[in-house]
Design a protein around this motif. Structure first.
Motif, mmCIF file in Angstrom:
data_model
loop_
_atom_site.group_PDB
_atom_site.id
_atom_site.type_symbol
_atom_site.label_atom_id
_atom_site.label_comp_id
_atom_site.label_asym_id
_atom_site.label_seq_id
_atom_site.Cartn_x
_atom_site.Cartn_y
_atom_site.Cartn_z
ATOM 1 N N LEU A 1 -8.205 -34.564 -30.793
ATOM 2 C CA LEU A 1 -9.431 -35.024 -30.138
ATOM 3 C C LEU A 1 -9.566 -34.432 -28.731
ATOM 4 N N GLY A 2 -8.450 -34.267 -28.048
ATOM 5 C CA GLY A 2 -8.479 -33.647 -26.729
ATOM 6 C C GLY A 2 -8.930 -32.207 -26.778
ATOM 7 N N VAL A 3 -8.431 -31.468 -27.766
ATOM 8 C CA VAL A 3 -8.860 -30.067 -27.922
ATOM 9 C C VAL A 3 -10.340 -30.005 -28.254
ATOM 10 N N LYS A 4 -10.783 -30.904 -29.112
ATOM 11 C CA LYS A 4 -12.196 -30.937 -29.490
ATOM 12 C C LYS A 4 -13.072 -31.239 -28.271
ATOM 13 N N ALA A 5 -12.623 -32.163 -27.418
ATOM 14 C CA ALA A 5 -13.403 -32.508 -26.228
ATOM 15 C C ALA A 5 -13.413 -31.367 -25.215
ATOM 16 N N VAL A 6 -12.293 -30.703 -25.048
ATOM 17 C CA VAL A 6 -12.216 -29.611 -24.070
ATOM 18 C C VAL A 6 -13.042 -28.420 -24.524
ATOM 19 N N PHE A 7 -12.981 -28.094 -25.808
ATOM 20 C CA PHE A 7 -13.733 -26.945 -26.310
ATOM 21 C C PHE A 7 -15.218 -27.274 -26.487
ATOM 22 N N GLY A 8 -15.564 -28.565 -26.498
ATOM 23 C CA GLY A 8 -16.969 -28.955 -26.668
ATOM 24 C C GLY A 8 -17.803 -28.744 -25.423
ATOM 25 N N GLY A 9 -17.198 -28.768 -24.274
ATOM 26 C CA GLY A 9 -17.957 -28.615 -23.031
ATOM 27 C C GLY A 9 -17.652 -27.290 -22.362
ATOM 28 N N LYS A 10 -18.245 -27.117 -21.197
ATOM 29 C CA LYS A 10 -17.996 -25.896 -20.432
ATOM 30 C C LYS A 10 -16.794 -26.143 -19.534
ATOM 31 N N ARG A 11 -15.667 -25.774 -19.999
ATOM 32 C CA ARG A 11 -14.416 -25.953 -19.267
ATOM 33 C C ARG A 11 -13.798 -24.575 -19.030
ATOM 34 N N PRO A 12 -12.952 -24.458 -18.024
ATOM 35 C CA PRO A 12 -12.273 -23.175 -17.795
ATOM 36 C C PRO A 12 -11.330 -22.844 -18.954
ATOM 37 N N TRP A 13 -11.086 -21.552 -19.131
ATOM 38 C CA TRP A 13 -10.209 -21.118 -20.221
ATOM 39 C C TRP A 13 -8.788 -21.631 -20.050
ATOM 40 N N SER A 14 -8.364 -21.823 -18.821
ATOM 41 C CA SER A 14 -7.007 -22.335 -18.595
ATOM 42 C C SER A 14 -6.850 -23.734 -19.175
ATOM 43 N N ARG A 15 -7.863 -24.570 -19.024
ATOM 44 C CA ARG A 15 -7.812 -25.924 -19.581
ATOM 45 C C ARG A 15 -7.859 -25.882 -21.113
ATOM 46 N N LYS A 16 -8.662 -24.970 -21.642
ATOM 47 C CA LYS A 16 -8.737 -24.837 -23.105
ATOM 48 C C LYS A 16 -7.406 -24.349 -23.663
ATOM 49 N N LEU A 17 -6.802 -23.401 -22.978
ATOM 50 C CA LEU A 17 -5.516 -22.873 -23.422
ATOM 51 C C LEU A 17 -4.425 -23.942 -23.343
ATOM 52 N N ALA A 18 -4.427 -24.744 -22.283
ATOM 53 C CA ALA A 18 -3.442 -25.819 -22.145
ATOM 54 C C ALA A 18 -3.629 -26.875 -23.228
ATOM 55 N N ALA A 19 -4.870 -27.216 -23.542
ATOM 56 C CA ALA A 19 -5.132 -28.201 -24.586
ATOM 57 C C ALA A 19 -4.683 -27.679 -25.950
ATOM 58 N N ALA A 20 -4.955 -26.401 -26.228
ATOM 59 C CA ALA A 20 -4.528 -25.811 -27.500
ATOM 60 C C ALA A 20 -3.011 -25.744 -27.588
#
Length: 139
Positions: free
Chosen positions: A51-70
């Motif tokens: 759910l955290g990955v889905k929330a991070v990738f759903g909005g406009k977030r920096p790639w670093s946050r997306k990479l950390a969530a993944a």
């Protein structure tokens, strides 16, 4: 609670579920044979990571946050896979106790001294049951 926090809460909960099983719950037979407490924690941790990955990738977030969530999701999934594999697969692959007992039925010949200084040979007890206790002697 902000769903973006699930990206780090999930792996932390999965890690806690795995570690506490080996630290405390594996000592209790009812909880060791089937991890009633730890399995829900591990599954919930992976679900929260997803759910955290889905929330991070759903909005406009920096790639670093997306990479950390993944990376957190991959870590949680890997820990869950190792935990479930250990508890349900590797733990059931232990050798049969009867085979080990039969293999150890005949002890090799050995001679030791008793506390009185007399030599005791293990072959003197052939045909009878004997229990050998090896103690380090730090008292």
């Amino acid at each position: 609670m902000n769903r973006n926090n699930f990206a780090w809460i999930g792996p932390a909960l999965t890690f806690a579920g795995v570690v506490t099983y080996f630290m405390w719950f594996a000592r209790i037979p009812l909880l060791r044979d089937f991890p009633w407490v730890n399995l829900p924690l591990v599954v919930l941790g992976v679900a929260l990571s997803f759910l955290g990955v889905k929330a991070v990738f759903g909005g406009k977030r920096p790639w670093s946050r997306k990479l950390a969530a993944a990376a957190g999701l991959v870590l949680a999934a890997a820990l869950a896979t190792l935990f479930i594999g250990y508890v349900f697969v590797l733990s059931s692959m232990l050798p049969d106790a009867r085979q080990d007992t039969l293999a150890m039925a005949r002890a090799p010949s050995a001679a030791l001294t008793d506390p009185g200084g007399a030599v005791v040979d293990l072959s003197d007890y052939r045909g009878r049951k004997a229990v050998l206790v090896f103690y380090r002697g730090y008292w």
